[in-house]
Motif scaffolding. Sequence first.
Motif, short mmCIF file in Angstrom:
data_model
loop_
_atom_site.label_atom_id
_atom_site.label_comp_id
_atom_site.label_asym_id
_atom_site.label_seq_id
_atom_site.Cartn_x
_atom_site.Cartn_y
_atom_site.Cartn_z
N MET A 208 0.83 -1.21 0.00
CA MET A 208 0.00 0.00 0.00
C MET A 208 0.87 1.26 0.00
O MET A 208 0.35 2.37 0.08
N ALA A 209 2.18 1.07 -0.09
CA ALA A 209 3.12 2.19 0.03
C ALA A 209 3.65 2.60 -1.34
O ALA A 209 3.83 1.77 -2.23
N ASP A 210 3.91 3.90 -1.50
CA ASP A 210 4.59 4.40 -2.69
C ASP A 210 6.02 3.87 -2.70
O ASP A 210 6.59 3.60 -1.64
N PRO A 211 6.66 3.71 -3.83
CA PRO A 211 6.20 4.09 -5.18
C PRO A 211 5.53 2.95 -5.96
O PRO A 211 5.15 3.15 -7.10
N PHE A 212 5.39 1.77 -5.37
CA PHE A 212 4.93 0.61 -6.14
C PHE A 212 3.46 0.26 -5.91
O PHE A 212 2.98 -0.74 -6.42
N VAL A 213 2.75 1.07 -5.13
CA VAL A 213 1.36 0.79 -4.84
C VAL A 213 0.50 0.88 -6.10
O VAL A 213 0.78 1.67 -7.01
N HIS A 214 -0.54 0.04 -6.15
CA HIS A 214 -1.60 0.24 -7.14
C HIS A 214 -2.55 1.26 -6.53
O HIS A 214 -3.31 0.95 -5.60
N ALA A 215 -2.50 2.48 -7.04
CA ALA A 215 -3.17 3.59 -6.39
C ALA A 215 -4.68 3.39 -6.28
O ALA A 215 -5.31 3.77 -5.28
N GLY A 216 -5.29 2.79 -7.29
CA GLY A 216 -6.72 2.58 -7.26
C GLY A 216 -7.14 1.64 -6.14
O GLY A 216 -8.13 1.90 -5.43
N SER A 217 -6.41 0.56 -5.96
CA SER A 217 -6.73 -0.37 -4.88
C SER A 217 -6.57 0.29 -3.52
O SER A 217 -7.41 0.10 -2.62
N GLU A 220 -9.55 2.70 -2.92
CA GLU A 220 -10.80 2.02 -2.60
C GLU A 220 -10.77 1.38 -1.22
O GLU A 220 -11.79 1.33 -0.53
N LEU A 221 -9.59 0.90 -0.82
CA LEU A 221 -9.48 0.19 0.45
C LEU A 221 -9.31 1.15 1.63
O LEU A 221 -9.96 0.98 2.67
N LEU A 222 -8.45 2.17 1.47
CA LEU A 222 -8.05 3.00 2.60
C LEU A 222 -8.45 4.46 2.49
O LEU A 222 -8.23 5.23 3.43
N GLY A 223 -9.04 4.86 1.35
CA GLY A 223 -9.46 6.25 1.19
C GLY A 223 -8.40 7.09 0.49
O GLY A 223 -7.32 6.63 0.14
N GLU A 224 -8.74 8.34 0.30
CA GLU A 224 -7.88 9.24 -0.48
C GLU A 224 -6.58 9.59 0.23
O GLU A 224 -5.56 9.81 -0.41
N ALA A 225 -6.60 9.69 1.54
CA ALA A 225 -5.41 10.13 2.29
C ALA A 225 -5.17 9.21 3.49
O ALA A 225 -5.39 9.61 4.64
N PRO A 226 -4.76 7.98 3.25
CA PRO A 226 -4.56 7.05 4.36
C PRO A 226 -3.39 7.45 5.24
O PRO A 226 -2.42 8.07 4.78
N THR A 227 -3.48 7.12 6.50
CA THR A 227 -2.40 7.41 7.43
C THR A 227 -1.23 6.45 7.20
O THR A 227 -1.39 5.38 6.58
N ALA A 228 -0.08 6.83 7.73
CA ALA A 228 1.09 5.96 7.63
C ALA A 228 0.82 4.63 8.35
O ALA A 228 1.27 3.57 7.90
N GLU A 229 0.07 4.69 9.44
CA GLU A 229 -0.25 3.47 10.18
C GLU A 229 -1.11 2.54 9.34
O GLU A 229 -0.90 1.32 9.32
N ALA A 230 -2.11 3.10 8.64
CA ALA A 230 -2.98 2.28 7.80
C ALA A 230 -2.20 1.67 6.64
O ALA A 230 -2.39 0.50 6.29
N ILE A 231 -1.33 2.45 6.02
CA ILE A 231 -0.51 1.95 4.92
C ILE A 231 0.34 0.77 5.39
O ILE A 231 0.44 -0.27 4.73
N SER A 232 0.95 0.91 6.56
CA SER A 232 1.77 -0.17 7.10
C SER A 232 0.93 -1.39 7.44
O SER A 232 1.30 -2.53 7.12
N ARG A 233 -0.23 -1.18 8.05
CA ARG A 233 -1.07 -2.28 8.50
C ARG A 233 -1.59 -3.12 7.34
O ARG A 233 -1.76 -4.34 7.48
#
Length: 319
Positions: A208-217, A220-233
């Motif tokens: 879920m982290a840049d630069p290799f994330v599929h942005a659309g997924s 849809e899963l975490l919202g437009e501005a996910p927190t660092a904690e959500a990205i890690s989780r």
Amino acid sequence: MNRRTALGLAAAATMTPVSQAVAPPDPTETIRLWPGAAPGGERVSVTAKVTERSTDPAFHDRFAQYTTDPILTVLRPTRPNGASLLLIPGGGYRWAVVDKEGMDCARVFAAAGVTCFVLRYRLPGDGWAAGADAPLQDAQRALRLIRARAAGDGLDPARIGVLGASAGGHLAGMLTARTDATYAPVDEADAASFRPDLSILLYPVATMADPFVHAGSRRELLGEAPTAEAISRYSLEQMDWSGWPPVFLVHAIDDGAVPVENSLQLLSALRAAGVPAEAHLFQEGGHGFAIRLIAGRPAAVWPQLALAWGARHGWITQV
């Protein structure tokens, strides 16, 4: 896997619209995941629909949106070998494809004796109380149902695999790695483990982290501005894989939607955790190739490779 099984599998994997006039019929057996309403739907107001994109009568290409009553569609092989497979199609968490990474793949594995269960799951943006964990609730419940029903279905409860593709690969990865039950038990089936005995991930959305994330997924899963904690989780490569079952990865290096680094980073994490892992990277294939879209191309061998790997890990035996 004997010669007859391999030949039958190869024939199924290379089938093209030219070789048949009409798409194979849908299986008639389905299993509702939840005995009543799916959990956390008090604010859900969507209406389920399935859209057909194919204009060729030789194959279906459907996708399901706004699912409110998730189901398993069951494909039973002519000669079952006791192994089973939960298939989780992709769709960027915006929808779930029905055929390409569901029924089409299931028919190939069923030809090798594997009893297949194709999951139609709820989506995180439809208002479910569990939010990003709503799809995982369905995946955990599905695996538990397969295991709880195994004896009655003539299946081995210790030989249940999961196959996930694209965003479905992310969901299958979470099902494999996460230890927390995401819903309260609803019946005796929930006493069963939701851990698969092995995992096959096709071009998975892993990070879920840049630069290799599929942005659309991620959106849809975490919202437009996910927190660092959500990205890690929700990043598979950042989860604790210690002690988890074997994982098989397939990806095309030229994947322009979900970069191959998703699988490479996950492979590194699996190796560091001591998880038995095998990865097959194909020079070409793009994204979402599944079965039909790579007929006659090198990546078309991935089901045979997956079955041979599964046999080495005791998942399937000769039919």
